[in-house]
Design a protein around this motif. Structure first.
Motif, PDB file in Angstrom:
ATOM      1  N   GLN A   1     -34.575  33.396   3.526  1.00 57.72           N
ATOM      2  CA  GLN A   1     -35.334  33.744   2.384  1.00 57.72           C
ATOM      3  C   GLN A   1     -36.614  34.635   2.680  1.00 57.72           C
ATOM      4  OE1 GLN A   1     -36.682  29.546   1.852  1.00 57.72           O
ATOM      5  NE2 GLN A   1     -35.150  29.223   0.095  1.00 57.72           N
TER       6      GLN A   1
ATOM      7  N   TRP B   1     -41.988  32.258  -1.184  1.00 57.91           N
ATOM      8  CA  TRP B   1     -42.350  31.182  -1.939  1.00 57.91           C
ATOM      9  C   TRP B   1     -42.131  31.443  -3.461  1.00 57.91           C
ATOM     10  CZ3 TRP B   1     -46.070  30.072  -5.631  1.00 57.91           C
ATOM     11  CH2 TRP B   1     -46.496  28.671  -5.757  1.00 57.91           C
TER      12      TRP B   1
ATOM     13  N   ARG C   1     -38.901  30.552  -4.115  1.00 62.68           N
ATOM     14  CA  ARG C   1     -38.343  29.116  -3.956  1.00 62.68           C
ATOM     15  C   ARG C   1     -38.884  28.279  -5.077  1.00 62.68           C
ATOM     16  NH1 ARG C   1     -41.361  27.317   1.096  1.00 62.68           N
ATOM     17  NH2 ARG C   1     -40.919  25.420   0.253  1.00 62.68           N
ATOM     18  N   ARG C   2     -39.869  28.867  -5.961  1.00 60.20           N
ATOM     19  CA  ARG C   2     -40.314  28.141  -6.998  1.00 60.20           C
ATOM     20  C   ARG C   2     -39.306  28.446  -7.910  1.00 60.20           C
ATOM     21  NH1 ARG C   2     -46.345  28.327  -9.198  1.00 60.20           N
ATOM     22  NH2 ARG C   2     -45.390  26.583 -10.360  1.00 60.20           N
TER      23      ARG C   2
ATOM     24  N   HIS D   1     -48.297  33.778  -8.363  1.00 64.05           N
ATOM     25  CA  HIS D   1     -48.641  32.291  -8.567  1.00 64.05           C
ATOM     26  C   HIS D   1     -48.958  32.140 -10.150  1.00 64.05           C
ATOM     27  CE1 HIS D   1     -48.888  31.073  -4.494  1.00 64.05           C
ATOM     28  NE2 HIS D   1     -49.678  31.782  -4.227  1.00 64.05           N
TER      29      HIS D   1
ATOM     30  N   ASP E   1     -46.431  29.901 -12.472  1.00 64.81           N
ATOM     31  CA  ASP E   1     -46.989  28.668 -13.312  1.00 64.81           C
ATOM     32  C   ASP E   1     -46.539  28.859 -14.812  1.00 64.81           C
ATOM     33  OD1 ASP E   1     -48.525  27.741 -11.105  1.00 64.81           O
ATOM     34  OD2 ASP E   1     -50.541  28.340 -11.734  1.00 64.81           O
TER      35      ASP E   1
ATOM     36  N   GLU F   1     -58.864  37.160  -8.060  1.00 61.57           N
ATOM     37  CA  GLU F   1     -59.372  35.619  -7.883  1.00 61.57           C
ATOM     38  C   GLU F   1     -59.559  34.832  -9.106  1.00 61.57           C
ATOM     39  OE1 GLU F   1     -60.873  38.089  -6.758  1.00 61.57           O
ATOM     40  OE2 GLU F   1     -63.154  38.060  -7.336  1.00 61.57           O
ATOM     41  N   ARG F   2     -59.176  35.777 -10.240  1.00 65.77           N
ATOM     42  CA  ARG F   2     -59.154  35.241 -11.529  1.00 65.77           C
ATOM     43  C   ARG F   2     -57.841  35.272 -12.412  1.00 65.77           C
ATOM     44  NH1 ARG F   2     -63.891  34.774 -15.312  1.00 65.77           N
ATOM     45  NH2 ARG F   2     -62.494  32.559 -15.657  1.00 65.77           N
TER      46      ARG F   2
ATOM     47  N   LEU G   1     -55.229  33.304 -11.765  1.00 63.60           N
ATOM     48  CA  LEU G   1     -54.790  32.043 -12.126  1.00 63.60           C
ATOM     49  C   LEU G   1     -55.601  31.517 -13.400  1.00 63.60           C
ATOM     50  CD1 LEU G   1     -54.361  30.143  -8.757  1.00 63.60           C
ATOM     51  CD2 LEU G   1     -52.745  30.891 -10.348  1.00 63.60           C
ATOM     52  N   ASP G   2     -56.805  32.141 -13.617  1.00 66.35           N
ATOM     53  CA  ASP G   2     -57.336  31.694 -15.065  1.00 66.35           C
ATOM     54  C   ASP G   2     -56.727  32.189 -16.266  1.00 66.35           C
ATOM     55  OD1 ASP G   2     -59.552  30.293 -13.622  1.00 66.35           O
ATOM     56  OD2 ASP G   2     -60.483  31.961 -13.122  1.00 66.35           O
TER      57      ASP G   2
ATOM     58  N   PRO H   1     -63.917  29.349 -14.826  1.00 62.15           N
ATOM     59  CA  PRO H   1     -63.157  28.461 -14.372  1.00 62.15           C
ATOM     60  C   PRO H   1     -63.952  27.327 -14.246  1.00 62.15           C
ATOM     61  CG  PRO H   1     -63.982  30.255 -12.795  1.00 62.15           C
ATOM     62  CD  PRO H   1     -64.373  30.857 -14.134  1.00 62.15           C
ATOM     63  N   ALA H   2     -63.233  26.207 -14.227  1.00 64.24           N
ATOM     64  CA  ALA H   2     -63.894  24.825 -14.062  1.00 64.24           C
ATOM     65  C   ALA H   2     -64.237  24.666 -12.348  1.00 64.24           C
ATOM     66  CB  ALA H   2     -62.634  23.726 -14.262  1.00 64.24           C
TER      67      ALA H   2
ATOM     68  N   PRO I   1     -53.164  29.092   5.945  1.00 63.47           N
ATOM     69  CA  PRO I   1     -51.945  29.027   5.236  1.00 63.47           C
ATOM     70  C   PRO I   1     -51.290  30.592   5.642  1.00 63.47           C
ATOM     71  CG  PRO I   1     -53.610  29.843   3.739  1.00 63.47           C
ATOM     72  CD  PRO I   1     -54.081  29.279   5.129  1.00 63.47           C
TER      73      PRO I   1
ATOM     74  N   VAL J   1     -42.122  23.061  -5.323  1.00 60.96           N
ATOM     75  CA  VAL J   1     -41.137  23.899  -4.816  1.00 60.96           C
ATOM     76  C   VAL J   1     -40.350  23.004  -4.061  1.00 60.96           C
ATOM     77  CG1 VAL J   1     -42.575  24.232  -2.910  1.00 60.96           C
ATOM     78  CG2 VAL J   1     -41.418  26.038  -3.278  1.00 60.96           C
TER      79      VAL J   1
ATOM     80  N   ARG K   1     -58.760  27.425  -4.060  1.00 57.29           N
ATOM     81  CA  ARG K   1     -59.166  28.569  -4.331  1.00 57.29           C
ATOM     82  C   ARG K   1     -60.642  28.446  -3.828  1.00 57.29           C
ATOM     83  NH1 ARG K   1     -58.602  28.998 -10.619  1.00 57.29           N
ATOM     84  NH2 ARG K   1     -59.145  31.403 -10.492  1.00 57.29           N
TER      85      ARG K   1
END
Lengths: 223, 204
Positions: free
Chosen positions: A82, A109, A112-113, A137, A141, A167-168, A170-171, A203-204, A223, B186, B200
């Motif tokens: 992979q 990754w 794989r998702r 990501h 999602d 960094e935003r 994902l928001d 973001p929360a 990571p 995954v 994050r």
């Protein structure tokens, strides 16, 4: 499988010192019979310019889950394939070798998702390195929530071009999912967030009580 | 009552020159002339009567409530505080103890690249729950979840470097369970699925 292991075993004498440290992490954590093959695969990956940490993690995961030795070797080998596929994809998308290990890990990754290869290639070709991982990501999602893959990729790429910082990103996907939770169709939700770009809801933040009770694991692995 | 020499009257009335009278009379003339001048001059400011002063005070506009409050606040006042030394020392000890023991309530200091991961699982019959994953080398037993109120919901809040991690729960030391609340899964290449958490950075 045999071809890979033979290749890996042939390459293993070249990196004795690196192999010792890898073996040290594996010993006692996976069946001893699996260590030579896994270690060889990891050395082979290192020589080939592939990231080795995901392979070590896969072997440790198999050992922790009490998976039989052949399946651990097979899983490490599958992960190696992979990562190679990810590197090839990135080069096709325009990255100049040597491809960064973190980029390969991110693309592997995403595959794989379950993201389709052409979709990942489109994101990789459209975006530079810094926002690429976050974009993958965010797209993953949305696709996992059964959004149209092309529309999802289009939205995230547009968000990057509109100036939404990585960094935003994902928001962006979170905002779309929230619109669906409010009763909008997926197409409506995508269109609504697209109109609002680059503005996004804040973001929360984790509740203060949770932050206060947080603790650090003994030895976290980057990571 | 003594009578005034008529020549003094004449000098004061201007009928007779001052030089024409003896020197002792001339001094009396000067004193009397000064006294007459004082009596003849109008007062510098007429003394207000009591009534007029009271009326002036009544006619002054009443200050607003805010003005009075401000005046009350800025006016210095003396406060008498009676303390018993024993109680004062006890109070100081309590304040110091609270300050010392609540200083860590804010939790660990997070670096710029670190974030918070929350792990929650419902395992009503479990005796122990741990979370293992790529953040701890898949080492079972290193991060335990807790169920303080014994409602079957196990929790752990962990500081991790920002990034993407795969993980699973280990229930009672042997049962591997994915996080059913996780939004991301995954394939684990062993035929099952791992949960995925994206940490994050808190300071963005």
């Amino acid at each position: 499988m045999r071809r890979w292991v033979v290749l890996a075993l042939a390459a293993s004498p070249a990196l004795p010192l690196a192999g010792q440290s890898v073996r040290g992490r594996l010993e006692g954590r996976i069946p001893s019979a699996a260590i030579p093959a896994v270690d060889s695969l990891i050395q082979f990956a290192s020589q080939d310019g592939l990231p080795t940490e995901p392979l070590i993690q896969k072997a440790l995961e198999g050992g922790a889950k009490h998976v039989a030795e052949p399946r651990i070797v097979a899983a490490v080998q599958l992960s190696l394939g992979q990562l190679r596929d990810a590197r090839d994809l990135l080069i096709r998308a325009g990255d100049q070798p040597p491809v960064l290990p973190a980029e390969m890990t991110t693309v592997a990754w995403a595959l794989r998702r379950g993201l389709p290869t052409p979709l990942v290639e489109r994101v990789a070709a459209a975006l530079g390195r810094p926002p690429r991982a976050a974009a993958m990501h965010a797209v993953a999602d949305l696709v996992a929530h059964r959004f149209d893959p092309d529309s999802a990729v289009g939205l995230i790429i547009e968000a990057v071009h509109d100036g939404v910082p990585r960094e935003r990103l994902l928001d962006v996907s979170t905002a779309v999912l929230q619109q669906v939770q409010r009763g909008h169709t997926r197409a409506e939700a995508l269109a609504m967030v697209q109109r609002q770009l680059p503005n996004l809801p804040a973001p929360a933040k984790p509740p203060r009580g949770n932050v206060a009770g947080a603790r650090r694991p003994a030895s976290p692995v980057p990571p | 009552m003594s009578t005034i020499d008529p020549r003094i009257h004449q000098v004061l009335d201007g009928e007779l020159a001052a030089d024409a009278v003896p020197s002792e009379l001339r001094r009396a003339v000067v004193q009397l002339a000064a006294a007459a001048g004082l009596l003849a001059a109008p007062p510098a400011s007429p003394a207000a009567s009591l009534e007029s002063r009271v009326m002036a005070e009544i006619r002054r506009p009443v200050p607003s409530r805010a003005h009075r409050l401000m005046r009350w606040l800025v006016t210095p006042r003396a406060i008498i505080l009676r303390v018993r030394p024993a109680w004062s020392v006890a109070f100081a000890v309590v304040v110091a103890a609270l300050t010392l023991f609540t200083a860590d309530d804010g939790g660990p200091e997070l670096a710029e690249h670190e974030g918070i991961a929350q792990f929650v699982g419902q395992f009503p019959e479990a005796q122990s729950v741990h979370v293992v994953g790529t953040f701890n080398d898949w080492r079972p037993g290193s991060i335990a979840l807790e169920d303080h109120d014994h409602d079957g919901v196990w929790r752990a809040t962990v500081v991790l470097p920002a990034g993407t991690y795969e993980y699973m729960f280990v229930v009672d030391g042997e049962r591997w369970v994915p996080d059913h609340l996780a939004e991301r899964l995954v394939a684990d290449n062993f035929g099952r699925e791992n949960s995925v958490v994206i940490v994050r950075p808190v300071r963005r």
